[in-house]
Design a protein around this motif. Structure first.
Motif, PDB file in Angstrom:
ATOM      1  N   ALA A 112       0.712  -1.032  -0.044  1.00 21.86           N
ATOM      2  CA  ALA A 112       0.049  -0.095  -0.094  1.00 21.86           C
ATOM      3  C   ALA A 112       0.943   1.337  -0.050  1.00 21.86           C
ATOM      4  CB  ALA A 112      -0.950  -0.058   1.086  1.00 21.86           C
ATOM      5  N   ALA A 113       2.070   1.192   0.884  1.00 22.12           N
ATOM      6  CA  ALA A 113       2.733   2.435   0.791  1.00 22.12           C
ATOM      7  C   ALA A 113       3.584   2.594  -0.550  1.00 22.12           C
ATOM      8  CB  ALA A 113       3.854   2.147   1.837  1.00 22.12           C
ATOM      9  N   GLN A 114       3.888   1.430  -1.390  1.00 19.51           N
ATOM     10  CA  GLN A 114       4.401   1.560  -2.599  1.00 19.51           C
ATOM     11  C   GLN A 114       3.190   2.277  -3.683  1.00 19.51           C
ATOM     12  OE1 GLN A 114       7.874  -1.098  -3.750  1.00 19.51           O
ATOM     13  NE2 GLN A 114       6.592  -2.244  -2.026  1.00 19.51           N
ATOM     14  N   VAL A 115       2.036   1.760  -3.628  1.00 22.08           N
ATOM     15  CA  VAL A 115       0.875   2.215  -4.583  1.00 22.08           C
ATOM     16  C   VAL A 115       0.923   3.843  -4.218  1.00 22.08           C
ATOM     17  CG1 VAL A 115      -1.183   2.101  -5.041  1.00 22.08           C
ATOM     18  CG2 VAL A 115      -0.006   0.141  -4.649  1.00 22.08           C
ATOM     19  N   ALA A 116       0.715   4.134  -3.023  1.00 17.65           N
ATOM     20  CA  ALA A 116       0.810   5.640  -2.587  1.00 17.65           C
ATOM     21  C   ALA A 116       1.930   6.306  -3.240  1.00 17.65           C
ATOM     22  CB  ALA A 116       0.530   5.835  -1.007  1.00 17.65           C
ATOM     23  N   LEU A 117       3.161   5.699  -2.926  1.00 19.98           N
ATOM     24  CA  LEU A 117       4.473   6.256  -3.552  1.00 19.98           C
ATOM     25  C   LEU A 117       4.588   6.555  -5.039  1.00 19.98           C
ATOM     26  CD1 LEU A 117       7.162   7.504  -3.053  1.00 19.98           C
ATOM     27  CD2 LEU A 117       8.096   5.029  -3.186  1.00 19.98           C
ATOM     28  N   ALA A 118       3.879   5.543  -5.646  1.00 21.78           N
ATOM     29  CA  ALA A 118       3.735   5.635  -7.111  1.00 21.78           C
ATOM     30  C   ALA A 118       2.814   6.740  -7.601  1.00 21.78           C
ATOM     31  CB  ALA A 118       3.193   4.312  -7.773  1.00 21.78           C
ATOM     32  N   ASN A 119       1.766   6.939  -6.805  1.00 17.13           N
ATOM     33  CA  ASN A 119       0.663   7.860  -7.157  1.00 17.13           C
ATOM     34  C   ASN A 119       1.517   9.255  -6.920  1.00 17.13           C
ATOM     35  OD1 ASN A 119      -1.264   6.146  -7.391  1.00 17.13           O
ATOM     36  ND2 ASN A 119      -2.182   6.347  -5.401  1.00 17.13           N
ATOM     37  N   LYS A 120       2.145   9.656  -5.884  1.00 12.09           N
ATOM     38  CA  LYS A 120       2.918  10.794  -5.643  1.00 12.09           C
ATOM     39  C   LYS A 120       3.643  11.180  -6.628  1.00 12.09           C
ATOM     40  CE  LYS A 120       5.643  12.949  -1.850  1.00 12.09           C
ATOM     41  NZ  LYS A 120       6.166  12.797  -0.683  1.00 12.09           N
ATOM     42  N   LEU A 121       4.618  10.068  -7.356  1.00 10.85           N
ATOM     43  CA  LEU A 121       5.744  10.184  -7.969  1.00 10.85           C
ATOM     44  C   LEU A 121       5.290  10.193  -9.462  1.00 10.85           C
ATOM     45  CD1 LEU A 121       8.439   7.997  -6.410  1.00 10.85           C
ATOM     46  CD2 LEU A 121       8.147  10.610  -6.353  1.00 10.85           C
ATOM     47  N   ASN A 122       3.855   9.875  -9.668  1.00  6.63           N
ATOM     48  CA  ASN A 122       3.393   9.754 -10.964  1.00  6.63           C
ATOM     49  C   ASN A 122       4.261   8.513 -11.787  1.00  6.63           C
ATOM     50  OD1 ASN A 122       1.354  10.101 -13.029  1.00  6.63           O
ATOM     51  ND2 ASN A 122       2.494  11.722 -13.939  1.00  6.63           N
ATOM     52  N   LYS A 123       4.720   7.505 -11.175  1.00  6.21           N
ATOM     53  CA  LYS A 123       5.113   6.383 -11.924  1.00  6.21           C
ATOM     54  C   LYS A 123       4.447   5.179 -12.023  1.00  6.21           C
ATOM     55  CE  LYS A 123       9.832   7.623 -12.114  1.00  6.21           C
ATOM     56  NZ  LYS A 123      10.721   7.698 -13.189  1.00  6.21           N
TER      57      LYS A 123
END
Length: 262
Positions: A112-123
């Motif tokens: 879940a943390a990496q999904v949120a990070l991907a959203n933040k970084l637009n990756k």
């Protein structure tokens, strides 16, 4: 014919003695690009370094098997790695309830943390799911970015759910395995060509339709041609059409420019 292998574990010790030769053989077979998978922090660093060495792409993230080792600042570290020009996706991340090498609660937290990070970084996300469809689906519904479900081997219900979310589907040599690939072969035609990606997951999942059978069981990126040929047969389409569609899909997902054919 243009190929993009979106899943290579080039940092594996199985390639320690001949990585450059592996890349040369792949390029000779028409593989123009590869994504080198990062499965934990150290592995992601290695993948990035190798991507620069061979002019390839990489991902950065923490695999569910390694979720138990994730330190408190792992998201900051992944974000720093993702700023590298070679990194085109966050992952390999996800859930694996088949082997349970990490506690399930920890897997869900780190995913879940990496999904949120991907959203933040637009990756885009590079995702893994084994025997964890419902929990996986609950988490990826929070994704605001595209992604690929790597090495898909699940059910028709799971496939439908991932396609509805707009995700790409990664197909490996599992498709060529007469012992356990029957369900995947039946489902393959349900994957639209514009959502199809190919990967070897090398050095794993050597296609079993290679003739004559290689002396080594180690899979290499050059073997992706056998996966694509099997897929084209199941689609009832020319190999070139299927290969080129997946090639273009990879560039679209990872926001890469498609170079002109030589």
């Amino acid at each position: 014919m243009r190929y993009f292998d979106i899943g290579v574990n080039l940092s594996s010790e199985q390639f320690a003695k001949d990585r450059a030769d592996v890349i040369c053989r792949a390029q000779s077979a028409g593989i123009e690009n590869m994504l080198l998978i990062g499965s934990n922090i150290d592995d992601s660093r290695q993948a990035i370094a190798l991507a620069h060495t061979f002019n390839l792409t990489a991902s950065a993230g923490i695999h569910p098997h390694d979720a138990k080792t994730a330190q408190g600042n792992y998201c900051e570290t992944i974000a720093s790695l993702a700023s590298d020009s070679a990194v085109v996706a966050i992952g390999e991340c996800g859930l694996d309830y088949n082997r349970d090498f990490s506690p399930r609660e920890k897997q869900r937290e780190v995913f879940a943390a990496q999904v949120a990070l991907a959203n933040k970084l637009n990756k885009p996300l590079y995702m893994h799911q084994r025997d964890a469809h419902q929990d996986f689906l609950a988490i990826v519904k929070e994704a605001e970015v595209p992604g690929v479900v790597h090495c898909f081997t699940d059910s028709g219900q799971a496939l439908e759910a991932y396609l509805e979310l707009g995700f790409y589907i990664g197909i490996t040599g599992w498709l060529c395995d007469e012992r356990r690939g029957d369900t995947l072969r039946q489902l393959l035609p349900q994957i639209p060509l514009d959502k199809l990606l190919f990967e070897t997951d090398a050095p794993y999942l050597l296609p079993r339709n290679i003739k004559p059978k290689p002396k080594s069981r180690r899979c290499e990126p050059m073997h992706i041609t056998h996966v694509v040929a099997q897929a084209a047969e199941l689609y009832g389409l020319p190999v070139e059409e299927v290969a080129n569609a997946a090639f273009n899909n990879a560039h679209k997902l990872f926001a890469l420019e498609v170079s002109a054919c030589d």
